[in-house]
Design a protein around this motif. Structure first.
Motif, short mmCIF file in Angstrom:
data_model
loop_
_atom_site.label_atom_id
_atom_site.label_comp_id
_atom_site.label_asym_id
_atom_site.label_seq_id
_atom_site.Cartn_x
_atom_site.Cartn_y
_atom_site.Cartn_z
N LYS A 292 -5.26 7.13 -9.13
CA LYS A 292 -4.72 6.80 -10.34
C LYS A 292 -4.37 5.46 -10.17
O LYS A 292 -3.15 4.81 -10.50
N LEU A 293 -4.28 4.53 -8.55
CA LEU A 293 -4.08 3.54 -8.21
C LEU A 293 -6.00 2.63 -8.86
O LEU A 293 -6.34 3.37 -8.24
N ARG A 294 -5.81 1.37 -9.36
CA ARG A 294 -6.44 0.85 -9.34
C ARG A 294 -5.99 -0.60 -9.63
O ARG A 294 -4.79 -1.62 -9.25
N LEU A 295 -7.25 -1.98 -9.58
CA LEU A 295 -6.82 -3.38 -9.13
C LEU A 295 -6.40 -3.92 -10.41
O LEU A 295 -7.29 -3.25 -11.62
N ALA A 296 -5.55 -4.81 -10.69
CA ALA A 296 -4.46 -5.20 -11.68
C ALA A 296 -5.29 -6.09 -11.92
O ALA A 296 -6.01 -7.05 -11.42
N HIS A 340 -14.24 -2.86 -7.10
CA HIS A 340 -14.16 -3.69 -6.89
C HIS A 340 -14.52 -4.94 -5.43
O HIS A 340 -14.00 -5.04 -4.75
N PRO A 341 -15.11 -6.00 -5.97
CA PRO A 341 -15.37 -6.88 -4.89
C PRO A 341 -14.45 -7.58 -3.95
O PRO A 341 -14.32 -7.60 -2.80
N ASP A 342 -12.77 -7.25 -4.75
CA ASP A 342 -11.88 -8.14 -4.10
C ASP A 342 -11.22 -7.01 -2.88
O ASP A 342 -10.08 -7.05 -1.88
N LEU A 343 -11.00 -5.72 -2.81
CA LEU A 343 -11.04 -4.70 -2.54
C LEU A 343 -11.75 -4.97 -1.03
O LEU A 343 -12.64 -3.79 -0.39
N GLN A 345 -11.46 -5.63 3.47
CA GLN A 345 -10.16 -5.61 4.35
C GLN A 345 -9.27 -7.25 4.88
O GLN A 345 -10.43 -7.86 5.00
N GLY A 346 -8.53 -6.96 4.52
CA GLY A 346 -7.26 -8.28 4.69
C GLY A 346 -6.97 -9.13 3.64
O GLY A 346 -6.82 -10.18 3.50
N ALA A 347 -7.68 -8.44 2.30
CA ALA A 347 -7.28 -9.19 1.23
C ALA A 347 -6.06 -9.06 0.47
O ALA A 347 -5.48 -7.79 0.46
N ASP A 348 -5.67 -9.91 0.02
CA ASP A 348 -4.14 -10.15 -0.83
C ASP A 348 -4.58 -9.90 -2.93
O ASP A 348 -5.46 -10.00 -3.21
N VAL A 349 -4.17 -8.18 -2.62
CA VAL A 349 -4.90 -7.63 -3.77
C VAL A 349 -3.14 -8.08 -5.08
O VAL A 349 -2.25 -7.07 -4.31
N ARG A 350 -3.78 -7.09 -6.42
CA ARG A 350 -2.37 -7.09 -7.20
C ARG A 350 -2.50 -5.31 -7.63
O ARG A 350 -3.62 -5.19 -8.04
N VAL A 351 -2.02 -4.71 -7.44
CA VAL A 351 -2.47 -2.70 -7.85
C VAL A 351 -1.66 -2.28 -9.05
O VAL A 351 0.26 -2.49 -8.93
N ALA A 352 -2.40 -1.97 -10.27
CA ALA A 352 -1.67 -1.42 -11.63
C ALA A 352 -1.99 -0.02 -10.95
O ALA A 352 -2.39 0.43 -10.78
N VAL A 353 -0.89 0.57 -11.30
CA VAL A 353 -0.51 1.30 -11.20
C VAL A 353 -0.88 2.50 -13.16
O VAL A 353 -0.36 2.13 -13.80
N ASP A 354 -1.51 4.01 -12.94
CA ASP A 354 -1.25 4.20 -15.09
C ASP A 354 -0.34 4.72 -14.65
O ASP A 354 0.49 6.39 -14.04
N GLY A 355 0.84 4.15 -15.14
CA GLY A 355 1.56 5.51 -15.92
C GLY A 355 1.82 6.44 -16.99
O GLY A 355 2.95 7.18 -16.81
#
Ligand SMILES: Nc1ncnc2c1ncn2[C@@H]1O[C@H](COP(=O)(O)OP(=O)(O)O)[C@@H](O)[C@H]1O
Ligand SMILES: [Mg+2]
Length: 366
Positions: A292-296, A340-343, A345-355
């Motif tokens: 239930k987490l994904r990239l924002a 997601h291509p941004d995922l 190792q070492g990458a900085d990402v933003r994670v969205a939580v499914d509310g």
């Protein structure tokens, strides 16, 4: 079968069960019921009281307090042989000097069923577990999985209305265990017998059961369907016992009819619905499953995190992320389906939580 039995009445009911060994309570107020035909699993860590509960129902352990009802009638002080439940345990416990068919006929012979009828019923039970061709063999000539199937046939042959099973698959290897899980499930639905099943294996419990009773230290932590327990755990114990969770310690910023806003590590997590009475300022634990987490997406609120490790699990990809304050976040996605291509190792990402998928629990004690 008792024809006066009404379908609304549970097949078995356990009420206020307590068991003391010396001064320690192995069971401390166990209440649950088993519906006709239901597959109900007692799940919990080793030593949590599952076997003691099953043995009390079978009649081999005398409870210190509480009552057990079978079709509404108290059976707590009846001897095991009067209760008539089928039983299957971890050890196969077949008679080594008897053939497969003789083993399966044994419970019939002690009930006075013999001759042609016993033979027909034993053969039918062996067919049910796909061992029709093995009737003349001896247990030592069978694999572990086959021996456990014979034990099942022996437990089902006299058509009990409930089967009690204590970790029956735990001696088998993983592949065989998976095969037998399906078979047990099928036998439960085909025979119409209720199955009361004990395991400490959460995956096994989730995949087989209609409902699960979760044990913790002689008490019941929660009862529900597999998806209710997995998606809506009532405590951190249940959440963590049923597989990987993200546990986010936050503070309620505002609480309204349609949800909560929770301050978390400098960001805000929106939680849909109002699952718990909360007020601004309360400390809470938010529990959310890794899938239930994904990239924002751009412009969407999200938690800062760095991808620390990537794990391949065949159909799934597992990611371990870490927030700037060092909190681990577990994210899981289906391999190949738009990962997601941004995922990396070492990458900085933003994670969205499914509310919609967040359970709000009392904050864990530090
Ligand atoms: N015969 C016994 N004598 C003393 N303590 C026992 C006995 N049987 C079980 N216990 C204790 O009761 C608790 C629950 O055991 P059990 O029901 O076997 O747990 P589980 O099946 O969940 O692993 C454990 O602490 C265990 O040590
Ligand atoms: Mg046990």
């Amino acid at each position: 079968m008792n024809s006066s039995h009404s379908p609304a009445e549970p097949l078995l009911r356990v009420q206020g069960l307590r068991k003391l060994f010396g001064s320690t309570a192995a069971l401390d107020g166990i209440d649950f019921s088993l519906a006709p035909g239901e597959f109900l699993t007692l799940l919990g860590p080793s030593g949590s009281g599952k076997t003691t509960t099953l043995m009390s129902i079978a009649g081999f352990v005398a409870p210190s307090a509480g009552e057990i009802f079978h079709r509404g009638a108290p059976i707590t002080s009846r001897p095991p042989e009067d209760r008539g439940f089928g039983m299957v345990f971890q050890g196969y416990a077949l008679f080594p000097h008897m053939t497969v068919e003789q083993n399966v006929r044994f419970p019939l012979s002690i009930r006075g069923v013999s001759g042609g009828e016993a033979r027909t019923r034993a053969r039918a039970a062996l067919e049910q577990v796909q061992l029709g061709a093995y009737a003349g063999r001896y247990p030592r000539q069978l694999s572990g999985g086959q021996q456990q199937r014979v034990a099942l046939a022996r437990a089902l042959v006299y058509r009990p209305d409930a089967l009690l099973l204590d970790e029956p698959l735990s001696a088998l290897d993983k592949k065989l265990r998976a095969d037998l899980q399906w078979e047990l499930r099928k036998l439960n639905k085909e025979s119409g017998a209720s199955f009361l099943y004990v395991t400490h294996d959460q995956e096994e419990a989730l995949s087989m059961s209609d409902r699960i009773v979760i044990f913790n230290q002689g008490r019941i932590a929660q009862i529900g369907s597999p998806s209710e327990l997995y998606e809506r755990p009532a405590s951190l114990f249940v959440a963590e016992f049923l597989g990987r969770s993200n546990v986010l310690q936050g503070t309620v910023r505002s609480a309204g009819q349609d949800g909560l806003a929770v301050d978390y590590e400098g960001g805000v997590i929106q939680v849909a619905g109002a699952p718990r009475a909360c007020a601004a300022g309360d400390s809470v634990s938010l529990v959310v499953r890794p899938h239930k987490l994904r990239l924002a997406s751009a412009g969407q609120p999200g938690l800062q995190a760095r991808v620390e490790a990537v794990g391949y699990a065949g159909n799934l990809l597992n990611y371990l992320l870490r927030t700037p304050r060092g909190t681990p976040l577990y994210l899981e996605c289906v391999a190949g389906a738009g990962q997601h291509p941004d995922l990396r190792q070492g990458a900085d990402v933003r994670v969205a939580v499914d509310g919609e998928a967040v359970s709000v629990l009392e904050a864990a004690r530090p």
